[in-house]
Design a protein around this motif. Sequence first.
Motif, short mmCIF file in Angstrom:
data_model
loop_
_atom_site.label_atom_id
_atom_site.label_comp_id
_atom_site.label_asym_id
_atom_site.label_seq_id
_atom_site.Cartn_x
_atom_site.Cartn_y
_atom_site.Cartn_z
N ALA A 166 32.98 47.09 40.75
CA ALA A 166 33.73 45.82 40.85
C ALA A 166 33.42 44.93 39.65
CB ALA A 166 33.38 45.11 42.16
N SER A 167 32.17 44.90 39.24
CA SER A 167 31.78 44.09 38.09
C SER A 167 32.45 44.62 36.82
CB SER A 167 30.26 44.10 37.94
OG SER A 167 29.87 43.36 36.82
N ARG A 168 32.47 45.94 36.65
CA ARG A 168 33.10 46.55 35.48
C ARG A 168 34.59 46.23 35.43
NH1 ARG A 168 35.83 50.82 35.68
NH2 ARG A 168 34.83 51.66 37.54
N VAL A 169 35.27 46.39 36.55
CA VAL A 169 36.71 46.12 36.59
C VAL A 169 36.98 44.63 36.37
CG1 VAL A 169 38.76 46.14 38.08
CG2 VAL A 169 37.27 48.15 37.95
N SER A 170 36.14 43.78 36.94
CA SER A 170 36.29 42.34 36.75
C SER A 170 36.17 41.98 35.27
CB SER A 170 35.25 41.59 37.56
OG SER A 170 35.32 40.21 37.31
N GLY A 176 39.00 40.45 30.25
CA GLY A 176 39.22 40.71 28.83
C GLY A 176 40.68 40.90 28.46
N THR A 177 41.56 40.96 29.43
CA THR A 177 42.98 41.12 29.13
C THR A 177 43.61 39.75 28.91
OG1 THR A 177 43.60 41.10 31.46
CG2 THR A 177 43.16 43.24 30.47
N ALA A 207 50.36 33.67 29.28
CA ALA A 207 50.59 32.68 28.22
C ALA A 207 50.05 33.17 26.88
CB ALA A 207 49.94 31.35 28.60
N GLY A 208 48.98 33.93 26.91
CA GLY A 208 48.39 34.45 25.68
C GLY A 208 49.19 35.58 25.06
N ILE A 209 49.94 36.29 25.86
CA ILE A 209 50.70 37.43 25.35
C ILE A 209 52.08 37.03 24.85
CG2 ILE A 209 51.77 38.23 27.48
CD1 ILE A 209 50.06 40.54 25.03
N VAL A 210 52.58 35.87 25.25
CA VAL A 210 53.93 35.43 24.85
C VAL A 210 54.09 35.39 23.34
CG1 VAL A 210 55.53 33.46 24.87
CG2 VAL A 210 54.50 34.27 27.00
N PRO A 211 53.18 34.81 22.56
CA PRO A 211 53.37 34.81 21.10
C PRO A 211 53.47 36.22 20.51
CG PRO A 211 51.64 33.27 21.71
CD PRO A 211 51.99 34.05 22.94
#
Length: 111
Positions: free
Chosen positions: A76-80, A85-86, A90-94
């Motif tokens: 769970a910690s790894r997946v979190s 980190g993705t 809003a960050g992907i729009v540009p």
Amino acid sequence: MRGDHPPRRRGHLPDRTGPRGAAGRRAVPDACNTPRAERAQAAGLALTCPPERLTAGRLRAMVRRVLDDPSFAHAASRVSTEMLGTPTPAGIVPVLERLVNAHRPRPRSGT
């Protein structure tokens, strides 16, 4: 109202932080064989059981294992961490705007 606890809605679990709280919330929904449950099991996040084989005892054992086995908390910690980190929408729009502009057909001159 009993004590200091707010009333619970049907199906609502209190928000608990930490791996034990998250594991407890996820154990029951992922008890059935669905594509999402199978991916969660493959990632080490959950256990699955065909609905026709699910009994109270089996569910209890599965929940106990998820809560007691540290591998579920580590997964769970790894997946979190991966999810954090993705980029956000809003960050992907540009990035998407640049890609669209780079691949947009240019008008022909003289037409």
